[in-house]
Write an enzyme that holds these catalytic residues in place. Sequence first.
Site, PDB file in Angstrom:
ATOM      1  CB  SER A 256      -1.016 145.679  86.134  1.00  0.00           C
ATOM      2  OG  SER A 256      -1.518 146.412  87.235  1.00  0.00           O
ATOM      3  CE  LYS A 257      -4.078 139.182  85.222  1.00  0.00           C
ATOM      4  NZ  LYS A 257      -4.082 138.180  83.828  1.00  0.00           N
ATOM      5  NE  ARG A 258      -3.014 139.747  90.610  1.00  0.00           N
ATOM      6  CZ  ARG A 258      -3.900 139.047  89.996  1.00  0.00           C
ATOM      7  NH1 ARG A 258      -5.257 139.641  89.801  1.00  0.00           N
ATOM      8  NH2 ARG A 258      -3.600 137.944  89.555  1.00  0.00           N
ATOM      9  CE  LYS A 259      -0.401 148.513  91.630  1.00  0.00           C
ATOM     10  NZ  LYS A 259       0.915 149.197  91.252  1.00  0.00           N
ATOM     11  CG  ASN A 260      -7.373 150.366  86.767  1.00  0.00           C
ATOM     12  OD1 ASN A 260      -8.303 150.785  87.148  1.00  0.00           O
ATOM     13  ND2 ASN A 260      -6.257 150.990  86.522  1.00  0.00           N
TER      14      ASN A 260
END
Length: 481
Positions: A256-260
């Site tokens: 997910s873009k919040r983590k990567n």
Amino acid sequence: MDQQKKVRVRIAPSPTGDPHVGLAYITLFNYVFSKQNAGELVLRIEDTDRTRYRRSSEERIIRSLNWLNLKWDEGPDVGGKFGPYRQSERLDIYKKYAEDLISKGKAYRCFCTPERLSQMRQKQKDEGSRFGYDGKCRNLSSEKVNSLLAQKTPSVVRLKMPEDGVIPIRDHLRGVIEIDASQLDDQILIKSDGFPTYHLANVVDDHLMQITHVIRAEEWISSTPKHVVLYQAFSWPEPEFIHLPLLRNQDRSKISKRKNPTSLDFYRRKGVLPEAMLNFLALMGWSYGEDKEIFSLDQMLEKFSFKNVSLGGPIFDIQKLLWLNQQYIQDLSEDSFIKHIQKNLFNEGYLRNLYSLTKSRLNSFDQFVDKFSFFFSGELDYQGLSILPKNRSLTDFKKVIKNLLERLDNLDNWDEKNLKEIFQNQLQEIAWKPKEYYMPIRLMTTGTKDSPPLVETLAVLGSEIVRYRLQNSLTYLSKKA
Ligand code: GLU
């Protein structure tokens, strides 16, 4: 695998946002499998979800595939090149096939209003019963249907799902998975806006485009029983399904873009070489063997087999990607090295964008690189900067920036006008002093108080870098707190 038919595979991205690393991963495996079997790869843009559709997304998907040099083998002629097929240009086809199913008694029109459906859901929730459409319109008489249609009552088309028994999914990597039919309700095939759902359009196109192998991510397994029922309803043979393991964050959750960062544009801007990216993505689902981690696409083409795909969730580890990239940089020839820097960092178009923003701030050119390093770098160093506005709590501040990130994620055209509008709207809503809002954003995105006008600067920096820096600086602030 069926050796008789020519192998035909497809990639079917939905143009809903950033071009995703998952798309490159799936494309790579489709590409390699089709090349190995002298087959064909098709690019199909699945743009039927009009609420999530982003105009710029298709262009960015194509640019990313070109960057990775993953070519598809057919499509409408666009200036001498193959363009993509687009589902939005094929609406009549889906309508015709939906009508076919209605006439065969395999699908039906449903006139239930959104209000009725939400009441139904509430009731199911209260009773703790199974969620899903209750089949109210399944057996309407044809007189009733015709009269509702004559009154122009809005309707959808639903597929009659089997009410009991099991639906078998045959997955090449997993064998047969049996799904209990009672878990699935009557799926919508045509929405009230006349657009098909993913399920109908996907199955119709895979059939008409003679796709032999559906190679896609594991997350689509839950859709496959619906597709299987559709194949049966049409009396069409199923393609072979091959669901590849999902890419995961370090904590093993779905990437997910919040983590990567998940946008291919981000990695291109960061200066990851396409060869390194492909090598990295190949390692995500497959192992070359012999403990070999660095290999070219040609080497993969020689060795690849689905037998060596492992189903354990591969972790998308940026450090590993950068390590691989470093190996590829080391092996670049002098010419390629210089070309890369000229093309990706100091290219003429980018420098032209910087001309009016920087010239009034220089009294000699030796200041340029130092003063404007934030135009050329990825991550910034936030140490020593007081980002958090004095009278605001970290919690409130984080909320504001997270909300800003959401707005920026959904921005289709990254330009000064749209950015200005987003900032003005948000500032008005939160009613902070302009300085409390704009200064932290400036520090987070440029690392200095003394940068050229903010909106113009962010427009030039581009969506990937700006969002990445906002996210990174939030992480920095949280860690510091
Ligand atoms: N449109 C789907 C996606 O966005 C395609 C899934 C599939 O390959 O069937 O990934």
